[in-house]
Design a protein around this motif. Structure first.
Motif, PDB file in Angstrom:
ATOM      1  N   SER A  64      12.488 -32.505 166.938  1.00 59.56           N
ATOM      2  CA  SER A  64      13.921 -31.594 166.823  1.00 59.56           C
ATOM      3  C   SER A  64      15.108 -31.903 167.604  1.00 59.56           C
ATOM      4  CB  SER A  64      13.356 -30.140 167.642  1.00 59.56           C
ATOM      5  OG  SER A  64      13.132 -30.345 168.791  1.00 59.56           O
ATOM      6  N   SER A 230      16.720 -20.449 166.008  1.00 60.39           N
ATOM      7  CA  SER A 230      17.256 -21.729 165.866  1.00 60.39           C
ATOM      8  C   SER A 230      18.176 -22.191 166.870  1.00 60.39           C
ATOM      9  CB  SER A 230      17.789 -22.103 164.593  1.00 60.39           C
ATOM     10  OG  SER A 230      18.504 -23.067 164.562  1.00 60.39           O
ATOM     11  N   ARG A 233      21.597 -23.293 165.378  1.00 56.30           N
ATOM     12  CA  ARG A 233      22.274 -22.254 164.993  1.00 56.30           C
ATOM     13  C   ARG A 233      23.108 -21.395 166.097  1.00 56.30           C
ATOM     14  NH1 ARG A 233      19.981 -19.208 159.719  1.00 56.30           N
ATOM     15  NH2 ARG A 233      20.035 -20.992 158.297  1.00 56.30           N
ATOM     16  N   ASN A 277      17.046 -17.618 172.728  1.00 57.68           N
ATOM     17  CA  ASN A 277      16.010 -17.751 171.775  1.00 57.68           C
ATOM     18  C   ASN A 277      15.604 -16.251 171.387  1.00 57.68           C
ATOM     19  OD1 ASN A 277      13.671 -18.153 170.103  1.00 57.68           O
ATOM     20  ND2 ASN A 277      13.837 -20.297 170.702  1.00 57.68           N
ATOM     21  N   ASP A 296      19.737 -14.148 162.879  1.00 56.37           N
ATOM     22  CA  ASP A 296      18.809 -14.256 161.746  1.00 56.37           C
ATOM     23  C   ASP A 296      18.720 -12.761 161.090  1.00 56.37           C
ATOM     24  OD1 ASP A 296      18.332 -16.555 163.041  1.00 56.37           O
ATOM     25  OD2 ASP A 296      16.287 -15.784 164.122  1.00 56.37           O
TER      26      ASP A 296
END
Length: 1850
Positions: A64, A230, A233, A277, A296
């Motif tokens: 990642s 993410s 993001r 997160n 999200d």
């Protein structure tokens, strides 16, 4: 140039430091190991590599990449690019388990053999190149995974030594030595943020509205938290939010990715933008003040306690429209039939720039003109700049806007000012936009497509800035091969790198840099353009309220008048000016105009001019907010120190001492802005002088219009900054020193100015500082300081450590503290040296002290000033005998809660008024003139009798013209008047106190003899002679000569007692005995119980008896036939009642009259015994007898607690109570039985008197129900008594008792109306011959409280702002109407009972309040005599005065009764009479004014009539029989009745013109609350002359006004119209009714012709008589045919009254006289009486009556002529005729459809005599000819015309 990467770090899982499965990261290697000097290594990198925590996992995770942002202590941001991959390990937990001996056989959870640990490669850089970092770290990972040949050390060494330019739009190709190649493009201008496509993604994830909420929240400093699963993001979203905030920079906590271990950071109190997160979502739930954006889920959650201020409209709407056009272009064409094919949104990268373009455009609009509000306060050594927030908001007309206020107060804007404030610097896209594109933005804002084009242009520039070379595709970066990914689990761990070789690379590069020549990037500095000035843009925009030129002209004219000394003109314009000054333009105009009258900073005025100028200044400042956004206070500041007046030798008062009461002077921000703007002007002047002429010319700039304009301070500063480097050191030092001393001198100047405006004229009063909290901690400053000169502000406060002690009320100290704080702040910001600052601190206390000393002298002198010419005090006219107690004191009459006089309801404001208050022996009078000059000629009078004062309290008031709060008084009177007076400053406070004491003394004298009625016209000797009027011839025989001796005794009693001293108890008894011997000697030979009247009256006491007999009661008893005193003093034995003299000494009952009516059979001894059972000994006596049914009305007090009267719970089931053996009980029964026996119905009936035939007689008894104008609906209130008596039957329509209550099995002969609460015990008459009706009575306390509330409703003391406290609501809460309803209801009940033949005894409370009300009303309703002048007088004298209503006690006339308070029982009675009068206007001889007159004078104490509590007291004082005596001073009337008689002879004011009574009429008014009206006595007021109830004053005022005409006659035709002001003029006088007007005209004509004027009553009677003779022409009594009116109206007689109609002959008055009463008083079966027709007449024909009247009609063959009532009906084409007007059955119909013609006829046989020939006419129909005869020719003509019309219509 900058390094691409500062550090490369390898971070791995730390196997040693594991705590219960929570792993930790550890930096395995970092390069270089030594920190760079310019960027230290950021701490905590290992936390940010795995934000969710370091954990081992059983399966390998994909690699990642994300970028975290760390901020160091210098607010520098470091971008940490983290590349994470997973390495296999032997399971460390397995190993641990095997070392321990397994005790448990059972295996635990199966642990995997191999686990995976994360490892991160981290690049730390100050540049944000996400893609480059991803490529570089990916390359290093690829080399390691694919085991490529390139050594990792070389790649990392190259990466760390790569240097690229930060901006400038260059392009740099880099390679890391592994066969790779990348191109880096640097932005053209690094001040513009680089956003990639993050903004577009943010909008796609959250939507337009949500992002706008976040945008506004970030600008107004709220806490924002992003959630997403993410990490990349989260970083992008935060970057996007910051990008749209440009040109503002976010300066609070900014953490795009927050590690889970640091979650407690979220509870920090400061604002932040943080990303977390979604894994930690549950832990963010309890954050109450954080706005959570879920990327999200696309939601934004705003907690309840957070209020986000949004953009001001219309900007918000326009921004949303533009965003939707960019993000969703299809929306606009979605409804089109042929949508264009290409409406796709742009690519994300382009769209991103378009959105940013919208926000740039938005900021350009928000901040347009901001540079005009920058103050430059230092140019050298560094520019120091402040922003004038108030001016910016004021010019934008956005002072109320929450959003902009918060933005301007925020840190981001402070940074904006310090970064973009300097006038000489590099500029960027925003500077250009806000300066040069303003005009374009303004023109296009209404057209979205043009705006979109502009935005696309901006987007292009933004895109170009990020991608200067668009077509680049030269990237070559290797990625890991597929198989290496798959077989990665059998690979080796990431190798340990060789630190030495990497370090060599770095050192080598560093050495190379040192030798290389320095890269000099020439930064292009230039002067920052300012754009068009703000004022123009806003004015053209029209946001500002335009002020009409006329208003400005008024302001200019007024100022011109003031300075030309035309004071009267100025005074007239003043109110208009004060109104105009509400507008900003007028206020600015005022400051400009005043400026022109200042010469050399000084303008000396005289007192009047000074006063006007100060008033205008105060008015101007009054509407300024404390921010002074329009700079009005700033413009006035120099003027208040310029305008002054000379007070005395060497003493000058300046205007500032009179305009201090405004909050703006206590606002620190205001003083700062003022100071900085002055400093800027001085510094500008400093440099303008310095430049010689040549340079001056170069600097003058050509304006767009071609003319030259002045250089602004910013432009000047920019030029100086450009030249600064070229100056020598000495020149530089000199300039710095000059600027510093300029600032210093301004600081001294401002210290003086502030002391002027903060120190009050009277320094003993600390009003300004107290109210505004000047001594508080410093208020927020609005200046943003742009350089480090300011240093630490906190340090300078140490000199002021004690400034919190707000305890010290010492004015000087608090002013010194305030000025010190100001000086500290501005001097620190503008870089004044410490020595100067210390000097200032020592100076300030001296400045303040000096100013206080000069102020003391000014204050002393200003008090001596003669008051500004105040209006002359007007003297009130006084009554004869009325004397002034205190001469006029100048006061202001302030408006109370009534709106009529204040001008709010139309008309000019009569209040507030200025005048004087006078206290006389009788009244309290205010007389003055309105302060509004437009009505300055009017005179305002408000007065009330001193005796009616019921409340006096001290209040603080604002006098409208001056802003001072003054002491005042609120005085309330029971005549429904309230006076709010504020004492003028010339009235000493002790004088006001003296006034109060005098008022109190007059209001509550020691004894009733101190009241005005007794003291009026008091001569040295108070000899009162009596003269008896001979009303009744039969009384003459009563020993005439002894009457004289009575006069002598009473006279002597008066002469000996000049000043009344109330006798002590001992004296009183001796006084009583002296009276006994003198006046009422009793012969003791005969036993008292057997005495008859004739035998009682011995010659010795006949003198008293003659007076007693002459009293009202006796006259009435004789009229009613209740007991007569014949000439022979014998009495017929068969009369049921006798006049008893048992109380002639007032010893049986002190409060009863001397003569009483009792049953014939009851001896006096029994009466004495019975009286003890009743309260106050008020035993039952007869007060009225029904002439028809012979039922009697009795009155008494309630029984004592152990009294004996039958009381039963349910009317139908009487319970027998054992009889008490007490003898009084039997005597009482005997007494009641005697009353019952006297009734004819009882003697007639042998057995039970059942009510079989009762219903019909009851229904048809002659009487009438009231009619209600405007027919209110019937209220649903079920009367208490009615339900109890009636079972649960519904009440009658008038709220009286229902029928069913009489329909019991049998009717009682005597009903006793008693108080429910007191009718306990007792015995029920076994034969039920009397019956007790228990009712609930109200207490006098209730009346008192209800009256207080009624007063507050009708004359409120202040304006009611609460909507739920309207007049009607207050009226309802007072319950006054409910009390009236109850009295009327009981009265109607009693009337019904009496009318049906039962006697009634009212036995309530003490028998002198409610009982009196009920008994009086019953007589008024039952007996028409009491509705005449004489009758009403008699009623009041009998029931109220003789029967001892406690007038003095209830009216609180003396000091003794003061505590009991004012209880208006009599007023309540008058109000009930008024209610009946409204419903039966034709039944009363007196008018409503008569009732008001009594209501006023019963509390005024002008007459003695309503003083004292009983006849006994009146005899004691010798008041009782003097009323008829001769008067020494004829003008002083002692009895109100005499006064009314005299006045009634002069004027018809008391007379009711529509008086037309019906014989023996019983009235039954409607009593529901909905049917009652508020008496206008409570609400009306006449400010022109005060109350109109003292007629002597009215006459005098009229004479005065005739002598001095109020208005000069203007030439030209005079209008007949006059203006009538409802609360000012006396309507009766200004707009009299028709009859009064005609009578007045008659009088004036008689005066003109020189005839002796005829009395109005004679004139009136003549007219009535002629009317009667006219009606006698007709054989049947009927209406005069000349009075033609529709039948509908005629049936409404009750409420409509008289109709006046002008006949053709002239204005003779035709009046309807009811002559049918006699005919209809006996009801005929089947035909209801007139009373039923009164208002309930409903017939189908009644609607169609077009014309009607009386005609004689010749009968058919051989039948005589007959008068008939004819009705012409145009609707049905009929001519109907009736027997009489009241007849409802039609006698015949002539169909006009069959009529052929109508023509004049001739008299035939048997025609009526004495009627002219032209009065006859004929009507021919197809069947026969009808002959008619009208009353006269005129009438005949009218009939013919009407019939002809009807025929032609047909």
């Amino acid at each position: 140039m900058a390094r691409l990467a500062d550090y490369f770090v390898v971070v791995g899982y730390d196997l040693e430091k594991r705590v219960e499965g929570e792993g930790q990261g550890r930096i395995l290697q970092r390069f270089p190991e030594k920190d760079w000097e310019d960027s230290p290594f950021p701490q905590g990198v290992e936390l940010f590599c795995q934000p969710s925590g370091w954990q081992l996992v059983p399966e390998r995770q994909p690699t990642s990449f994300f970028v975290a942002v760390l901020t160091d202590i210098n607010s520098e941001r470091h971008y940490c690019a983290c590349f994470t991959f997973w390495e296999g390990l032997e399971n460390p937990q397995k190993a641990e388990a095997s070392e321990v001996d397994e005790v448990d056989e059972e295996p635990a959870v199966v642990q995997p053999v191999k686990v995976f640990a994360p490892k991160s490669l981290v690049l730390v850089s100050r540049l944000d190149y996400t893609d480059v970092f991803r490529n570089c770290l990916g390359l290093i990972y690829t080399i390691y995974v694919d085991c490529l040949s390139s050594p990792l050390e070389t790649v990392i060494g190259n990466l760390l030594t790569c240097v690229i330019p930060t901006a400038g739009g260059s392009q740099r190709t880099i390679t890391l030595g592994a066969g790779d190649r990348q191109v880096i493009q640097t932005p053209i201008n690094d001040s513009l943020p680089v956003s990639g496509s993050s903004v577009a993604h943010l909008f796609r994830q959250l939507g337009i509205i949500n992002v706008l909420y976040l945008f506004c929240a970030a600008l107004t400093e709220h806490k924002i938290l992003f959630l997403s699963s993410s990490y990349q993001r989260l970083t992008d979203a935060c970057r996007g939010l910051l990008a749209i905030m440009f040109p503002l920079k976010y300066s609070f906590t900014y953490v795009p990715i927050l590690p889970g271990k640091l979650l407690e950071v979220l509870s920090t109190p400061t604002p932040f933008i943080i990303g977390v997160n979604s894994f930690f979502r549950s832990e963010t739930q309890e954050l109450l003040d954080v706005i959570i954006a879920d990327l999200d889920g696309g939601t934004v959650t705003i907690p309840e306690c957070v209020h986000i201020s949004l953009l001001p409209e219309p900007l918000l709407q326009q921004t949303r429209t533009m965003l939707s056009m960019v993000l969703d272009p299809e929306l606009e064409v979605a409804d089109q039939a042929f949508p264009p094919s290409s409406t796709q949104p742009s690519a994300p990268k382009i769209q991103d720039k378009e959105i940013r373009g919208i926000f740039l455009w938005l900021f350009a609009r928000l901040f347009q003109g901001y540079r005009w509000c920058l103050h430059i306060i230092r140019i050298h050594p560094e520019p120091v700049i402040c922003f004038h927030k108030a001016a910016f908001l004021g010019q934008r007309a956005l002072t109320e806007d929450d959003f902009l206020m918060k933005v301007l107060d925020g840190m981001a804007f402070a940074g904006f000012v310090s970064e973009r404030g300097p006038p000489y610097r590099a500029t960027d896209l925003f500077d250009d936009l806000v300066a040069n594109e303003v005009e374009r933005i303004r023109q296009e804002e209404s057209c979205p497509h043009k705006v979109l084009n502009h935005i696309k242009e901006l987007a292009e520039q933004l895109y170009k800035n990020e991608n200067p070379y668009p077509a680049v595709a030269m990237h070559k970066v290797q990625r890991p091969s597929e198989n290496s990914q798959n077989f990665a689990h059998n690979q080796t761990l990431f190798p340990v790198l060789d630190e030495v070789s990497v370090q060599l690379f770095i050192d080598h590069a560093a050495a190379k840099l040192k030798t290389a020549p320095p890269v000099v990037k020439a930064e292009v500095k230039a002067m920052v353009p300012s754009g068009p000035p703000l004022g123009d843009t806003v004015d053209r925009n029209g946001c500002m309220v335009a002020n009409s030129a006329r208003r400005l002209e008024v302001v200019r004219n007024c100022i011109t008048y003031i300075f030309e000394n035309k004071m009267l003109e100025a005074k007239k314009l003043m109110p208009a000016v004060l109104r105009a000054l509400k507008g900003r333009a007028a206020r600015i105009c005022l400051t400009q105009e005043l400026n022109q009258h200042v010469l050399q900073n000084r303008a000396v005025l005289d007192d009047q001019q000074f006063d006007y100028v100060v008033r205008m200044m105060n008015c101007t400042l009054q509407d300024c907010s404390h921010m002074d956004e329009h700079g009005i206070a700033a413009a006035l500041l120099p003027l208040v120190t310029a305008f002054c007046r000379k007070l005395g030798a060497g003493i000058t008062q300046f205007a500032y001492s009179c305009v201090q009461e405004h909050t703006v002077w206590t606002n620190m921000q205001f003083w700062e802005a003022m100071f900085y703007s002055d400093v800027q002007n001085h510094i500008r002047a400093l440099y303008l002088e310095r430049d010689d002429g040549a340079q001056q010319n170069n600097l003058e700039q050509q304006d767009a219009s071609g003319g030259t304009r002045e250089i602004s301070a910013l432009e000047l500063a920019s030029e100086q900054n450009r030249l600064w480097p070229t100056l020598s050191k000495e020149m530089q030092a000199e300039r710095v020193q000059k600027e510093e001393s300029t600032v210093f001198s301004q600081a001294i100047h401002y210290a003086n100015r502030m002391s002027y405006l903060l120190l009050p004229l009277d320094t003993s009063k600390n009003r300004l500082l107290r109210s505004s909290g000047l001594g508080d901690v410093e208020s927020v400053s609005n200046s943003y300081v742009t350089n480090s000169i300011a240093g630490s502000m906190a340090e300078s406060y140490d000199t002021e450590s004690g400034f919190e002690d707000a305890e010290s009320s010492d004015v000087a100290n608090s002013v010194v503290r305030f000025i010190n704080r100001f000086v500290d702040k501005v001097c620190n910001e503008s870089g004044v040296t410490n020595e100067h600052l210390k000097a200032l601190h020592t100076m300030i206390p001296d400045i303040v002290q000096m100013h206080i000393e000069t102020l003391d002298a000014v204050h002393r002198e200003s008090k001596r000033l003669p008051p500004i010419q105040k209006p002359k005090l007007l003297r009130p006219t006084l009554l004869p005998g009325e004397e002034l107690v205190m001469d006029g004191m100048r006061v202001h009459l302030i408006p109370d809660g009534r709106e009529e006089a204040t001008g709010h309801m139309g008309g000019p404001p009569l209040l507030p008024a200025e005048g004087a208050i006078f206290l006389t022996t009788y009244r309290l009078i205010f007389k003055g003139t309105p302060t509004d000059p437009l009505v300055g000629e009017q005179v305002v009078t408000r007065s009330f009798p001193v005796a009616s004062l019921i409340k006096e309290k001290r209040i603080s008031l604002n006098i409208p013209m001056d802003q001072f709060v003054v002491e005042g008084l609120q005085l309330r009177s029971s005549t429904f008047q309230v006076m709010m007076i504020a004492f003028d400053e010339e009235v000493a406070s002790d004088l006001a106190e003296v006034f109060r004491k005098h008022l109190h003394k007059l209001r509550y004298p020691q004894h009733v003899q101190g009241t005005f009625a007794f003291t009026v016209g008091q001569c040295g000797k108070r000899v009162v002679e009596h003269k008896t009027k001979d009303k009744n011839q039969s009384l003459k025989t009563l020993s005439k000569n002894l009457v004289k001796s009575a006069k002598r005794t009473i006279g002597r009693q008066h002469m000996t007692r000049k000043k009344y001293v109330p006798p002590t108890w001992e004296n009183r008894s001796s006084l009583q005995s002296e009276l006994d011997e003198d006046e009422i000697s009793v012969s003791e030979e005969v036993e008292q119980s057997t005495l008859t009247l004739s035998s009682t009256i011995r010659s010795s006491d006949r003198q008293t008896m003659s007076n007693v007999v002459e009293r009202a009661c006796c006259r009435d008893y004789q009229r009613l036939g209740l007991g007569t005193l014949s000439n022979s003093l014998t009495r017929s034995k068969n009369e049921p009642y006798r006049i008893s003299t048992v109380n002639r000494m007032y010893d049986v009952c002190k409060s009863y009259p001397g003569l009483l009516i009792v049953p014939q059979s009851i001896p006096d001894g029994t009466i004495r015994r019975i009286s003890r059972c009743y309260r106050q000994n008020r035993f039952p006596v007869v007060c009225w007898r029904n002439s028809r049914t012979k039922a009697v009305l009795l009155r008494s007090a309630g029984l004592h607690a152990k009294g004996v009267v039958g009381f039963f719970k349910s009317p139908n089931a009487p319970t027998a109570v054992p009889s008490q053996a007490d003898s009084t009980s039997l005597e009482q029964e005997k007494y009641l039985q005697a009353i019952i026996s006297s009734m004819p119905s009882y003697s007639e009936s042998s057995g039970r008197n059942t009510l079989s035939g009762f219903t019909s007689t009851h229904m048809n008894t002659s009487g009438k129900w009231g009619s209600i104008r405007g027919g209110g609906r019937l209220s649903a209130y079920n009367p208490d008594v009615g339900t109890r008596l009636a079972g649960k039957e519904s009440p009658q329509p008038n709220g009286g008792p229902s029928e069913a209550l009489f329909l019991r099995q049998q009717k009682a002969y005597l009903y006793i109306i008693g108080d429910k609460a007191q009718l306990k015990g007792g015995k029920q008459d076994s034969f039920q011959q009397w019956e007790v009706v228990p009712i609930e009575v109200y207490d006098v306390r209730q009346v008192k409280n209800s009256f207080k509330k009624l007063m507050k409703a009708c004359v409120p003391s202040c304006q009611n702002t609460e909507p739920n406290m309207s007049f009607l609501r207050c009226l309802e809460e007072s319950e006054w109407m409910a009390l009236l309803h109850r009295v009327l209801q009981v009265s109607v009940l009693v009337v019904e009972l009496l009318d049906t033949g039962s006697s009634v005894m009212a036995s309530l409370e003490d028998g002198w309040d409610v009982t009196t009300q009920v008994v009086s009303l019953v007589q008024l309703l039952s007996d028409p005599y009491y509705r005449t002048f004489d009758g009403f007088r008699l009623l009041v004298e009998k029931e109220w005065l003789s029967f001892g209503h406690r007038f003095s006690h209830r009216g609180a006339h003396t000091l003794a009764s003061q505590s009991s308070g004012f209880t208006p029982v009599f007023l309540q009675f008058l109000d009930c009479v008024h209610q009946i009068h409204l419903q039966f206007p034709m039944e009363f001889e007196f008018s409503q004014y008569y009732l008001k007159f009594l209501a006023y004078h019963y509390v005024s104490n002008r007459f003695r009539t309503f003083l004292l509590d009983s006849d006994c007291e009146r005899i004691d004082l010798g008041v009782l029989y003097e009323e008829k005596g001769e008067r020494k001073s004829p003008q002083v009337c002692k009895s109100v009745w005499d006064y009314i008689d005299r006045l009634n002879k002069k004027t018809p004011i008391f007379y009711n013109y529509v008086f037309a009574p019906e014989d023996e009429e019983v009235l039954r008014p409607y009593t529901f609350i909905s049917n009652l009206k508020v008496w206008d006595f409570y609400t009306e007021e006449t400010l022109s002359e005060g109350p109109s109830y003292d007629w002597e004053l009215r006459g005098r005022q009229e004479h005065v006004s005739e002598e001095t005409p109020e208005k000069p006659d203007t030439s030209g035709s005079k209008s007949q119209r006059c203006i009538v002001w409802p609360c000012y003029d006396n309507l009766n006088k200004v707009v009299p009714d028709a009859i009064t007007k005609l009578l007045q005209d008659l009088q004036s004509l008689e005066a003109e012709l020189g005839q002796a004027p005829e009395k109005w009553k004679d004139t009136w009677d003549k007219i009535k008589n002629t009317q009667r003779t006219e009606t006698k022409l007709e054989s049947k009594p009927s209406f005069s045919s000349s009075l033609l009116m529709s039948s509908n109206l005629s049936h409404q007689r009750r409420s409509q009254g008289v109709y006046l109609q002008e006949s053709g002959v002239g204005s003779s008055i035709n009046l309807a006289l009811d002559c049918e009463a006699s005919a209809t008083s006996t009801p005929v079966a089947g035909r209801p009486s007139t009373s039923t027709l009164y208002s309930q007449f409903q017939s189908t024909e009644s609607e169609n009556r077009n014309f009607e009247g009386i005609l004689y009609k010749k009968g058919a063959l051989l039948k005589p002529w007959r008068p008939r009532w004819f009705v012409l009906d145009k609707t049905k084409h009929q001519l109907r005729y009736y027997e009489s007007r009241q007849d409802r059955e039609c006698k015949g119909v002539i169909e006009l459809a069959e009529a052929e013609y109508v023509m004049p006829g001739t008299p035939t046989l048997g025609a009526p005599k004495n009627i002219e020939e032209k009065a006859f006419f004929d009507l021919k129909t197809t069947k026969r000819v009808y002959n008619f005869c009208a009353q006269d020719s005129l009438n005949a003509q009218l009939w013919m015309d009407w019939v002809q019309n009807c025929l032609s219509d047909a």
